[in-house]
Write a protein that holds these residues in place. Structure first.
Motif, PDB file in Angstrom:
ATOM      1  N   THR A  32      25.973  -7.771  22.352  1.00  0.00           N
ATOM      2  CA  THR A  32      25.067  -8.086  21.040  1.00  0.00           C
ATOM      3  C   THR A  32      23.880  -8.890  21.337  1.00  0.00           C
ATOM      4  N   GLU A  33      24.056  -9.901  22.255  1.00  0.00           N
ATOM      5  CA  GLU A  33      22.962 -10.690  22.711  1.00  0.00           C
ATOM      6  C   GLU A  33      21.572  -9.885  23.159  1.00  0.00           C
ATOM      7  N   GLN A  34      21.919  -8.920  23.985  1.00  0.00           N
ATOM      8  CA  GLN A  34      21.012  -8.297  24.728  1.00  0.00           C
ATOM      9  C   GLN A  34      20.182  -7.246  23.400  1.00  0.00           C
ATOM     10  N   ARG A  35      21.090  -6.789  22.617  1.00  0.00           N
ATOM     11  CA  ARG A  35      20.405  -6.232  21.378  1.00  0.00           C
ATOM     12  C   ARG A  35      19.493  -7.187  20.479  1.00  0.00           C
ATOM     13  N   TYR A  36      20.093  -8.233  20.396  1.00  0.00           N
ATOM     14  CA  TYR A  36      19.448  -9.217  19.645  1.00  0.00           C
ATOM     15  C   TYR A  36      17.906  -9.757  20.423  1.00  0.00           C
ATOM     16  N   CYS A  37      17.902 -10.166  21.417  1.00  0.00           N
ATOM     17  CA  CYS A  37      16.777 -10.242  22.213  1.00  0.00           C
ATOM     18  C   CYS A  37      15.716  -9.201  22.313  1.00  0.00           C
ATOM     19  N   GLN A  38      16.072  -7.978  22.404  1.00  0.00           N
ATOM     20  CA  GLN A  38      15.267  -6.995  22.221  1.00  0.00           C
ATOM     21  C   GLN A  38      14.859  -6.813  20.845  1.00  0.00           C
ATOM     22  N   GLN A  39      15.396  -7.145  19.794  1.00  0.00           N
ATOM     23  CA  GLN A  39      14.852  -6.943  18.338  1.00  0.00           C
ATOM     24  C   GLN A  39      14.016  -7.988  18.066  1.00  0.00           C
ATOM     25  N   GLU A  41      12.220  -9.464  20.317  1.00  0.00           N
ATOM     26  CA  GLU A  41      10.902  -9.137  21.168  1.00  0.00           C
ATOM     27  C   GLU A  41      10.112  -8.093  20.475  1.00  0.00           C
ATOM     28  N   LEU A  42      10.553  -6.985  19.644  1.00  0.00           N
ATOM     29  CA  LEU A  42       9.670  -6.429  18.855  1.00  0.00           C
ATOM     30  C   LEU A  42       8.930  -7.118  17.626  1.00  0.00           C
ATOM     31  N   VAL A  43       9.490  -8.295  17.213  1.00  0.00           N
ATOM     32  CA  VAL A  43       8.667  -9.158  16.446  1.00  0.00           C
ATOM     33  C   VAL A  43       7.534  -9.859  16.782  1.00  0.00           C
ATOM     34  N   THR A  44       8.075 -10.535  18.086  1.00  0.00           N
ATOM     35  CA  THR A  44       6.924 -11.132  18.728  1.00  0.00           C
ATOM     36  C   THR A  44       5.678 -10.450  19.548  1.00  0.00           C
ATOM     37  N   THR A  45       6.249  -9.257  19.760  1.00  0.00           N
ATOM     38  CA  THR A  45       5.222  -8.375  20.751  1.00  0.00           C
ATOM     39  C   THR A  45       4.376  -7.603  19.613  1.00  0.00           C
ATOM     40  N   TYR A  46       5.061  -7.037  18.679  1.00  0.00           N
ATOM     41  CA  TYR A  46       4.152  -6.009  17.922  1.00  0.00           C
ATOM     42  C   TYR A  46       3.739  -6.705  16.537  1.00  0.00           C
ATOM     43  N   PHE A  47       4.256  -7.853  16.258  1.00  0.00           N
ATOM     44  CA  PHE A  47       3.756  -8.536  15.096  1.00  0.00           C
ATOM     45  C   PHE A  47       2.806  -9.587  15.368  1.00  0.00           C
ATOM     46  N   VAL A  48       3.708 -10.759  16.069  1.00  0.00           N
ATOM     47  CA  VAL A  48       3.064 -11.941  16.234  1.00  0.00           C
ATOM     48  C   VAL A  48       2.124 -12.098  17.195  1.00  0.00           C
ATOM     49  N   ILE A  72      12.390 -19.316  19.204  1.00  0.00           N
ATOM     50  CA  ILE A  72      13.712 -18.708  19.278  1.00  0.00           C
ATOM     51  C   ILE A  72      14.009 -17.639  20.412  1.00  0.00           C
ATOM     52  N   HIS A  73      13.035 -16.750  20.435  1.00  0.00           N
ATOM     53  CA  HIS A  73      13.014 -15.883  21.512  1.00  0.00           C
ATOM     54  C   HIS A  73      13.058 -16.164  22.851  1.00  0.00           C
ATOM     55  N   GLU A 138      10.752   2.264  18.569  1.00  0.00           N
ATOM     56  CA  GLU A 138      11.529   1.136  18.986  1.00  0.00           C
ATOM     57  C   GLU A 138      12.188   0.512  18.003  1.00  0.00           C
ATOM     58  N   PHE A 139      11.627   0.605  16.653  1.00  0.00           N
ATOM     59  CA  PHE A 139      12.108  -0.287  15.401  1.00  0.00           C
ATOM     60  C   PHE A 139      13.303   0.368  14.972  1.00  0.00           C
ATOM     61  N   ASN A 140      13.593   1.599  15.224  1.00  0.00           N
ATOM     62  CA  ASN A 140      14.822   2.479  14.620  1.00  0.00           C
ATOM     63  C   ASN A 140      14.991   2.088  13.365  1.00  0.00           C
ATOM     64  N   ASN A 141      13.682   2.612  12.653  1.00  0.00           N
ATOM     65  CA  ASN A 141      13.788   2.543  11.258  1.00  0.00           C
ATOM     66  C   ASN A 141      14.229   1.135  10.393  1.00  0.00           C
ATOM     67  N   HIS A 142      14.093   0.011  11.181  1.00  0.00           N
ATOM     68  CA  HIS A 142      14.334  -1.176  10.956  1.00  0.00           C
ATOM     69  C   HIS A 142      12.681  -1.783  10.266  1.00  0.00           C
ATOM     70  N   THR A 143      12.842  -2.526   9.307  1.00  0.00           N
ATOM     71  CA  THR A 143      11.692  -3.108   8.558  1.00  0.00           C
ATOM     72  C   THR A 143      11.293  -4.384   8.957  1.00  0.00           C
ATOM     73  N   LEU A 144      10.271  -5.013   8.868  1.00  0.00           N
ATOM     74  CA  LEU A 144       9.981  -6.443   9.150  1.00  0.00           C
ATOM     75  C   LEU A 144      10.988  -7.315   8.554  1.00  0.00           C
TER      76      LEU A 144
END
Length: 418
Positions: A32-39, A41-48, A72-73, A138-144
């Motif tokens: 779960t920590e691996q998946r959490y860090c990947q998610q 990274e999506l926010v920091t890379t593709y948004f921030v 946090i990331h 990469e977002f797998n249908n997840h929203t911001l």
């Protein structure tokens, strides 16, 4: 021939069972920590990062929405390295001092949600950018919005994992103390989340009641005020005329009486007019015949400048009102007691040094009554600290006072007879 299991075999089986549970929990924590860090990274890379380079949002707005998520990331990436190598105790021992980044994020989460909503409504470029990024595979249908809630959810998951790991770790293992400290630290952040959630829900209730009231004459949005309940009760007049139904709103420091507006009114048909705000500070409440098994009952509320007789035909509802009123009055009066005792100690007359030296009763050890008084003050201060714990950790939008004394004074000063 019969076979009996010896005590050594039973102890070893228990240890094996603990080890299996610990291994299962550790494996799930790493995955779960691996998946959490990947998610994250999506926010920091593709948004921030991209928003910072494009300049689509101003820096203050960007920080308001994403807060400390980049920090946090970074912290969680370091934690993941320790977890993947099996150093759970050491990993969380180094991770917990950085939980301040989570505290910042937790305190800002409701402001972030509000700021995001405003930008989605007013900023067309940002709205189009957000929609485009969320369509990436990469977002797998997840929203911001979903991803921004992950740090809040992860804290509760850490609490669950750490408690299980600690319960299934031998106390003689060096990791036991490290995991135990981590449980305490994470539970504090989890409690902070619960307190902030409770404060935010209370703020929303106060806003809802404020919108129900016509005009601005009655203001219920006061710092330190807590919504408790509302409902219809019949107000019994003093001169024996017919009892009329009124809407009552109970808060932590006052009881608000309101009357329904004319339902035919074009704009205020569903609103109420505030008529009286009764302060609970010096109120006493009694059941007149609400304790009987007959239907309904009567409550008598005595205020310094008024008296209320409230009737209900529902026995259960009346009992709930009685319990809510007595509990609110008890809590409010306990805060008042602390303030009075402190003022009394401050106003103690000053005496000369010679008089204090010659007077045996000036010593605390020779004055039992003074000693008891000081003990009472300390106890009351402890109770007040517990009662106002949530107010101190409230979101910034509620503008909570910094000290319990200010909270008590602010919440009672707004209660006047309208």
């Amino acid at each position: 021939m019969s076979f009996f299991r010896g005590p050594c075999s039973t102890i070893q089986e228990q240890r094996d069972q603990w080890e299996r549970k610990r291994s299962r929990t550790a494996r799930e924590l790493v995955q779960t920590e691996q998946r959490y860090c990947q998610q994250l990274e999506l926010v920091t890379t593709y948004f921030v990062d991209i928003l910072k380079n494009k300049g689509t949002l101003r820096e203050d707005i960007r920080e308001s929405i994403f807060s400390s998520i980049k920090a946090i990331h970074s912290v969680n990436q370091s934690l993941l390295v320790h977890l993947e190598n099996g150093y759970f105790g050491q990993g969380f021992d180094e991770f917990c001092p950085h939980l301040q980044h989570y505290n910042v994020y937790v305190d800002n989460i409701y402001n972030a949600s509000k700021a995001l909503g405003i930008q989605l409504k007013k900023n067309k470029a940002f709205r189009r950018f957000k929609r485009l990024q969320e369509t990436r595979p990469e977002f797998n249908n997840h929203t911001l919005e979903d991803l921004l809630q992950l740090p809040i959810q992860r804290i509760n998951q850490y609490k669950h994992f750490l408690q299980n790991l600690t319960a299934n770790t031998n106390p003689g293992n060096p990791e036991f103390q490290q995991l135990s400290r981590a449980v305490t630290a994470v539970c504090e952040v989890s409690q902070r989340i619960q307190n902030n959630t409770r404060c935010h829900e209370n703020y929303l209730e106060l806003c809802r009641v404020q919108k129900l009231l016509k005009g601005r004459k009655t203001n219920v949005l006061a710092a330190g005020r807590w919504y408790i309940r509302e409902g219809w009760l019949k107000k019994v007049p003093a001169k024996g005329s017919e009892a009329k139904p009124k809407m009552f709103f109970l808060f932590s420091d006052m009881l608000l009486e309101a009357e329904h507006c004319n339902p035919l009114h074009p704009t205020n048909g569903d609103k109420f007019t505030g008529q009286h705000a009764y302060p609970l500070q010096d109120c006493t409440v009694e059941k007149v015949f609400g304790h009987t098994r007959s239907q309904g009952g009567l409550l008598s509320l005595t205020f310094p400048k008024a008296k209320l007789l409230l009737m209900s035909s529902n026995q259960e509802d009346l009992n709930d009102w009685y319990q809510s009123l007595t509990s609110a009055i008890r809590r409010l009066q306990s805060k008042q007691t602390v303030v009075l005792q402190r003022d009394e100690l401050r106003r103690r007359p000053l005496r000369s040094a010679a008089e204090s030296y010659n007077t045996p009763s000036s010593s605390t050890s020779n004055n039992p009554s003074r000693k008891r008084n000081m003990t009472s003050v300390e106890t009351s201060q402890h109770d007040q600290k517990h009662l106002t714990e949530c107010e101190r950790s409230a979101p910034k939008r509620m503008k909570q006072p910094d000290t319990p004394e200010q909270s008590a004074e602010t919440s009672t000063s707004g209660c006047v007879i309208l």
